[in-house]
Design a protein around this motif. Sequence first.
Motif, mmCIF file in Angstrom:
data_model
loop_
_atom_site.group_PDB
_atom_site.id
_atom_site.type_symbol
_atom_site.label_atom_id
_atom_site.label_comp_id
_atom_site.label_asym_id
_atom_site.label_seq_id
_atom_site.Cartn_x
_atom_site.Cartn_y
_atom_site.Cartn_z
ATOM 1 N N UNK A 87 0.855 -1.186 0.000
ATOM 2 C CA UNK A 87 0.000 0.000 0.000
ATOM 3 C C UNK A 87 0.891 1.236 0.000
ATOM 4 N N UNK A 88 0.845 2.034 -1.061
ATOM 5 C CA UNK A 88 1.542 3.321 -1.081
ATOM 6 C C UNK A 88 0.542 4.387 -0.660
ATOM 7 N N UNK A 289 -7.636 0.479 -3.213
ATOM 8 C CA UNK A 289 -7.295 0.320 -4.632
ATOM 9 C C UNK A 289 -6.246 1.353 -5.030
ATOM 10 N N UNK A 290 -6.420 2.609 -4.613
ATOM 11 C CA UNK A 290 -5.464 3.661 -4.956
ATOM 12 C C UNK A 290 -4.090 3.350 -4.374
ATOM 13 N N UNK A 291 -4.048 2.841 -3.148
ATOM 14 C CA UNK A 291 -2.769 2.534 -2.509
ATOM 15 C C UNK A 291 -2.037 1.418 -3.244
ATOM 16 N N UNK A 292 -2.768 0.394 -3.662
ATOM 17 C CA UNK A 292 -2.143 -0.705 -4.407
ATOM 18 C C UNK A 292 -1.714 -0.242 -5.789
ATOM 19 N N UNK A 293 -2.560 0.539 -6.459
ATOM 20 C CA UNK A 293 -2.202 1.056 -7.783
ATOM 21 C C UNK A 293 -0.933 1.897 -7.724
ATOM 22 N N UNK A 305 -13.248 4.363 -11.534
ATOM 23 C CA UNK A 305 -14.066 3.222 -11.938
ATOM 24 C C UNK A 305 -13.682 1.950 -11.198
ATOM 25 N N UNK A 306 -12.370 1.781 -10.923
ATOM 26 C CA UNK A 306 -11.924 0.558 -10.255
ATOM 27 C C UNK A 306 -12.366 0.515 -8.800
ATOM 28 N N UNK A 307 -12.674 1.671 -8.224
ATOM 29 C CA UNK A 307 -13.050 1.732 -6.821
ATOM 30 C C UNK A 307 -14.500 1.428 -6.540
ATOM 31 N N UNK A 308 -15.195 0.784 -7.465
ATOM 32 C CA UNK A 308 -16.577 0.370 -7.205
ATOM 33 C C UNK A 308 -16.569 -1.051 -6.646
ATOM 34 N N UNK A 309 -17.194 -1.231 -5.517
ATOM 35 C CA UNK A 309 -17.239 -2.547 -4.895
ATOM 36 C C UNK A 309 -18.617 -2.808 -4.313
ATOM 37 N N UNK A 310 -19.214 -3.928 -4.679
ATOM 38 C CA UNK A 310 -20.555 -4.278 -4.201
ATOM 39 C C UNK A 310 -20.414 -5.380 -3.161
ATOM 40 N N UNK A 311 -20.727 -5.043 -1.918
ATOM 41 C CA UNK A 311 -20.574 -5.965 -0.793
ATOM 42 C C UNK A 311 -21.919 -6.553 -0.405
ATOM 43 N N UNK A 312 -21.932 -7.856 -0.196
ATOM 44 C CA UNK A 312 -23.119 -8.512 0.365
ATOM 45 C C UNK A 312 -22.707 -9.193 1.662
ATOM 46 N N UNK A 323 -19.488 -11.456 0.657
ATOM 47 C CA UNK A 323 -18.913 -11.539 -0.698
ATOM 48 C C UNK A 323 -18.732 -10.117 -1.223
ATOM 49 N N UNK A 324 -17.728 -9.962 -2.062
ATOM 50 C CA UNK A 324 -17.426 -8.672 -2.656
ATOM 51 C C UNK A 324 -17.288 -8.842 -4.157
ATOM 52 N N UNK A 325 -17.941 -7.967 -4.902
ATOM 53 C CA UNK A 325 -17.807 -7.931 -6.359
ATOM 54 C C UNK A 325 -17.089 -6.651 -6.742
ATOM 55 N N UNK A 326 -15.952 -6.777 -7.448
ATOM 56 C CA UNK A 326 -15.271 -5.643 -8.064
ATOM 57 C C UNK A 326 -15.544 -5.743 -9.567
ATOM 58 N N UNK A 327 -16.550 -5.036 -10.061
ATOM 59 C CA UNK A 327 -16.978 -5.244 -11.452
ATOM 60 C C UNK A 327 -16.105 -4.548 -12.492
ATOM 61 N N UNK A 328 -15.313 -3.554 -12.071
ATOM 62 C CA UNK A 328 -14.625 -2.725 -13.038
ATOM 63 C C UNK A 328 -13.187 -2.469 -12.613
ATOM 64 N N UNK A 329 -12.433 -3.522 -12.340
ATOM 65 C CA UNK A 329 -11.061 -3.380 -11.866
ATOM 66 C C UNK A 329 -10.163 -3.161 -13.082
ATOM 67 N N UNK A 330 -9.874 -1.882 -13.381
ATOM 68 C CA UNK A 330 -9.106 -1.522 -14.561
ATOM 69 C C UNK A 330 -7.677 -1.175 -14.221
#
Length: 330
Positions: A87-88, A289-293, A305-312, A323-330
Amino acid sequence: LMDSTEPAMMRVPDRGHENEPARRRRLDWVRGLSGSALKSLDRFDLDPARLVGNIENLVGSVAIPVGLAGPLLFDGNRATGWIPAPFATTEGALVASATRGAHAVSCAGGVRTRVLGQQMVRSPRFDFTDIVAASRFATWIAEQTQDLSVQIAEVSRHARLIGLVPLQIGRSVDVVFEYETGDASGQNMTTACTWRSCLWIEEQLARHPEMALRSFCIEGNSAGDKKLSQRALANGRGMRVTAECHVDGETLERVLKVTRDDMLRAYGICVTGSALAGGFPNVNVANAIAAVFAATGQDIACVHESGSGILTMEPDGDGIYASLLLPTLS
């Protein structure tokens, strides 16, 4: 007569020259302009020649602290075993909180992950003389996948055209090019492939007066590039990834200091609060996501766009299933 002499324009020195002397001259120039010593930019350990194509008007670099989050126990398509994440960031407690969550999930058996799909999209805009010509084009372009695939293969060995979706807006048509790009995000790759395709389409349409093309633009902005969109959430853009875990009640209380019911209550508050605000059903993953990128050299502009996450989250015995869905990990 009025004096039409234009004022002298201020320009950054040595534009187009990426070497150490040019960097020093630009740094001295901006020091004089700003009145600041900018001492943090004095130290520069990178080779300017190796940065050509990655940055312009180079003056220096900044250091971002990198911490290790985790490790997290993975069961994935390729990622397996114990994996830490760099993580940066300068956000205090981000690494600590991610590590705490990873510890809880790992104590309970780890996380299972799967890549559900991968695609990159581009959507050039084609403008016609009227809606009839646009409608004819929409029908015609949907049948050109094979010929366009030949054109794309001339540009890239990795991009594969998997779909063409015409979207007519009046006398204009956006054509959504759907690509698979292997392990790469493929944004530059698909741009080059789409440009070649547009030139081929323009050449073909010159032989079809019933589809008189006025102009085209390589991006009609319906691809959702670096923007969060409903289309990307539904269909994916970049990597579409899902993860799941079971965390038992004892681990919840011992590691996370929370009961199952309190965790589920907090989750319900997040869901209803997001709905009340009219937002996307999003859990906060953008900072991680920003820290890993930033730590791994990915395009930070794609965090939106990559920071969208749908948690159930739901009860599972005395614990929870999440469960977590990352639909747009660009």
